[in-house]
Every structure is written in structure tokens, then in C-alpha cells.
Design an enzyme around this catalytic site. Structure first.
Site, PDB file in Angstrom:
ATOM      1  N   LYS A  74       0.844  -1.195   0.000  1.00 43.88           N
ATOM      2  CA  LYS A  74       0.000   0.000   0.000  1.00 43.88           C
ATOM      3  C   LYS A  74       0.883   1.249   0.000  1.00 43.88           C
ATOM      4  CE  LYS A  74      -0.296  -0.036   5.051  1.00 43.88           C
ATOM      5  NZ  LYS A  74      -1.182  -0.084   6.227  1.00 43.88           N
ATOM      6  N   ARG A 173     -11.327   0.026  13.614  1.00 48.88           N
ATOM      7  CA  ARG A 173     -11.165   0.793  12.378  1.00 48.88           C
ATOM      8  C   ARG A 173     -12.013   0.210  11.256  1.00 48.88           C
ATOM      9  NH1 ARG A 173      -5.124   1.581  10.111  1.00 48.88           N
ATOM     10  NH2 ARG A 173      -5.362  -0.639   9.599  1.00 48.88           N
ATOM     11  N   TYR A 300      13.651  31.718   7.775  1.00 48.03           N
ATOM     12  CA  TYR A 300      12.469  32.414   8.277  1.00 48.03           C
ATOM     13  C   TYR A 300      12.440  32.458   9.805  1.00 48.03           C
ATOM     14  CZ  TYR A 300      10.421  32.304   3.585  1.00 48.03           C
ATOM     15  OH  TYR A 300      10.176  32.490   2.246  1.00 48.03           O
ATOM     16  N   MET A 348       9.885  25.996   1.986  1.00 45.62           N
ATOM     17  CA  MET A 348       9.105  25.184   1.064  1.00 45.62           C
ATOM     18  C   MET A 348       9.998  24.415   0.097  1.00 45.62           C
ATOM     19  SD  MET A 348       6.015  26.361  -1.494  1.00 45.62           S
ATOM     20  CE  MET A 348       4.997  26.967  -0.146  1.00 45.62           C
TER      21      MET A 348
END
EC number: 5.1.1.10
Length: 408
Positions: A74, A173, A300, A348
Site C-alpha cells: 500500500k 477501524r 524564516y 518550502m
């Protein structure tokens, strides 16, 4: 994948009146290995030899008379590229692959896998219907979902094989909980539905701890036996399975007919099992090197201040490539076989590392973000500590956002 190809795929899906069920997964022919290292800002290096070694190591552990293996692939084979790895699974004679999306099913079939394809999560009605060409074995854990799948099967004049998920281990689940009286009635009603054929009974363990697994296992034995008897199922036609990677390694009583190893196939295993090799490395290159004076801040929000005149290497990837902001001012990378710290906040598309103590660092130099370089290693435990989550929380995203290169 080229933008035109993606656009064509989306248009075809819309014209057919179907939504695209999952991100498009490229085939191996789309992986231009010779160009990846020089043309991409970052890439994954996938070691096919290590993957095949892990499969064989597990097969040797289970033995010829042991349970069958369902290779869990998966999330695009845990970010490693299902198209790259399915041929190895076929070569090893693995009879079952566990997937989540229809795209993974499509790729598995196109890469030559003809065995059992088992979905390891609940699917939407649209997914079930679109998966019919792939002969998917679906997972059911409620009467309502079972009825929906049965309706789809009847509409298409077919039978859909299903695995009945039991909540015996307490995952809460996908599975039906047979400790509730009405759930037992629902379970028996599922078995009477036309259009679905039970082929398996399963549960899933929520905790990697032996005693917890054994407790869930005891309940699963009771629940599965009740379902077999009350539902008058032919035991020879039902595959019973429960063991994930942890239980496969630590709790042989959980083997039953089949085990479902995931992480261990990719080397993401219990640390003491060193025989399983890491399959993935995450790499980039130095884009530029700049000299800055003591007292300058980096990135930043000025979260890092240089304590000395420093040489900083600019690495051309960031959180958009899956390198988490949580790693800012904590993680390290490898350059010239040495650990160098990440300084300042991850941007980013950029991270900065301090290479002041290295000599001759230049643009184009290889950088290892996860994996080995020489004798040094960026360790899984360290990244998990810095990120505050399992490594799979990161590397599955790395696989979706970065190209892959096969290690030769």
C-alpha cells in the site's frame, strides 16, 4: 510524469464519468534513471537487491511449510515505488499483494502480478466498482458496506471475493466486533448476501507489544472459530490471517494461513532484526555554498544565529518535497561522509546546512538526507525523534513527491 500525460489521464477519467481514485502511479518506463541524479532536485534511491534479500530472509524464516506471504505494498509500496518492486515479488513467487488504491492494483497487474490482490482498507462504492477489472479481494467489516459491495456485484453479474475483518484485536477501524449481539447477527447476514464470496477472515493488531498481540490473538481465535462454525463456512476455502510485520517476527502463534508483512520488507523493522536491509535512501545535491558572518540569522523567523563566520550549503528541497519543518535546527545530513547540521527553518523548497568544518564542498556534491554515505548514517531513530512520528509518516510522502532511482 509529463504534465500532458497527467492532463490526458484526468480528461479520460472525466469523460468516463469517473473520478481519479488515487494519484497516478508511473510505471518503470517513466523512471529515467540515467537522468534522475543530474536533473532532479532530490530523489529516492531504491535498492532492489536489498528488497529481494528481505523477501528471501522472511521466506527462510517461515520455511516451506509455514504460512503464505501477502506482501503489503500500500501507499505505493510504502513510498518505494510499487512498479519497481512488483517484478521482484513475482520472481519470488509471493502469492498475494496487499494494496489500498485502485492505482496500485492497476500497476500490480500491468507489471505481471497474477496472484491475489487484497485491499487492506475499507473502500468506497466507486472504488469497488472501478476495481472489478483487477479482480480485487475487498475488505468488509459492516453489514452496510457488505450490502453495497453485493449490490455492485449483482449489477455487474459477478461475484466479489471478500475478507471479513474482525475487531478482535481492538483496532476499531475496519472490523466488525462480534462481542456485540447485533454484530453477530450482522456477520451471519453478510455471509448470506448474493454477489460476495467470503475468502478470508482477518484482524489487525494496533500495538507492537507481545502481550497486547497475544491478548488480541486469543479473542481472534474465538471470533474466527465462531464465524466459521455459525456461518457454516468451508474452512479449506477461507484464508485466516492476522500477523503484521511485528507479529510475523515476534509472535509465531499469529501466523495462521498467511502473514501480512509490510515495513519489514523495506527494512523498516524491529531494530534487533538487523538481517533486514534498508531499501530506501533519500538524496539531493548541494545547489550553492555561501559565506556568512557571525551574528547572522538563518531562514524564516530568525530561529538560528551563527556563532562564527560560517559556510552554509543550500540544499534545493524543503517541506514541499516531504522534508518536514519539524526537522528544522534538529536534523543532520551527510556530505563527504560527515554529519552536518540543518540550520534555520525548513522552507518550502530549501534547507540550509552548516559545512564550515568541511573542505571543498561545492555545487553538485551528493547529500544524503536518509540512509548511508561511507561509514556514516542518517538513522531512522534520530529522524523519528526529531519529527515526533514514525519514519513511515515521512518516507511515504517522499515517495509521492520525489522521483526514484534504482540502485544498481
Amino acid at each position: 510524469m509529463h504534465k500532458k500525460t497527467l492532463l490526458a489521464t484526468l480528461i479520460l477519467g472525466l469523460l468516463a464519468g469517473q473520478a481519479v481514485a488515487a494519484p497516478y502511479l508511473p510505471l518503470a518506463s517513466d523512471h529515467r534513471n540515467g537522468e534522475v541524479q543530474t536533473a532532479s532536485n532530490a530523489w529516492l534511491e531504491v535498492d532492489l537487491g536489498a528488497f529481494e534479500h528481505n523477501i528471501q530472509t522472511l521466506k527462510d524464516r517461515l520455511g516451506d511449510k509455514g504460512p503464505k506471504i501477502c506482501a503489503i505494498m500500500k501507499a505505493d509500496a510504502y513510498g518505494h515505488g510499487i512498479d519497481l518492486l512488483v517484478p521482484s515479488v513475482v520472481k519470488a513467487g509471493i502469492p498475494c499483494i496487499g494494496i489500498a488504491s485502485n492505482e496500485e492494483a492497476r500497476v500490480a497487474r500491468e507489471k505481471g502480478f497474477t496472484g491475489r490482490l487484497m485491499r487492506v482498507r475499507a473502500a468506497t462504492p466507486a472504488e469497488v466498482e472501478q476495481a472489478l477489472p483487477y479482480k480485487m479481494e475487498e475488505l468488509i467489516g459492516s453489514l452496510v458496506s457488505a450490502q453495497g459491495i453485493a449490490d455492485i456485484a449483482q449489477r455487474h453479474h459477478t461475484n466479489i471475493p471478500v475478507h471479513i475483518a474482525l475487531n478482535s484485536a481492538g483496532m476499531s477501524r475496519n472490523g466488525i466486533d462480534l462481542r456485540l449481539a447485533d454484530s453477530k447477527e450482522d456477520a451471519l447476514a453478510m455471509l448470506k448476501l448474493k454477489g460476495i464470496t467470503p475468502v478470508g477472515i482477518m484482524t489487525h493488531f494496533p500495538v507492537e507489544e507481545k502481550e497486547d498481540v497475544k491478548m488480541g490473538l486469543a479473542q481472534f481465535k474465538l471470533d474466527s472459530q465462531w464465524l466459521l462454525e455459525a456461518g457454516k463456512l468451508d474452512r479449506s476455502k477461507i484464508t485466516i490471517h492476522a500477523a503484521n510485520s511485528f507479529a510475523t517476527l515476534e509472535v509465531p502463534d499469529a501466523y495462521f494461513d498467511m502473514v501480512r508483512p509490510g515495513g519489514l520488507l523495506y527494512g523498516d523493522s524491529i531494530p534487533s532484526y538487523t538481517e533486514y536491509k534498508r531499501v530506501m535512501a533519500f538524496k539531493t545535491q548541494v545547489a550553492s555554498v555561501n559565506h556568512y558572518p557571525a551574528g547572522n540569522t538563518v531562514g524564516y523567523d530568525r530561529t538560528f544565529t551563527l556563532k562564527r563566520d560560517s559556510w552554509l550549503a543550500n540544499l534545493p528541497l524543503g517541506y514541499s518535497d516531504g522534508y518536514r519543518r519539524a526537522l528544522s535546527n534538529k536534523a543532520y545530513v551527510l556530505i563527504q561522509g560527515q554529519k552536518v547540521p540543518v540550520v534555520g527553518k525548513t522552507s518550502m523548497n530549501t534547507i540550509m546546512v552548516d559545512v564550515t568544518d568541511l573542505k571543498g564542498v561545492k555545487p553538485g556534491d551528493e547529500v544524503v538526507l536518509f540512509g548511508r554515505q561511507g561509514e556514516a548514517e542518517v538513522k531512522q531513530a534520530d529522524l523519528e525523534e526529531y519529527n515526533g512520528a514514525l519514519l513511515a509518516d515521512m518516507y511515504t510522502i517522499w515517495g509521492y513527491t520525489n522521483p526514484k532511482k534504482i540502485k544498481r
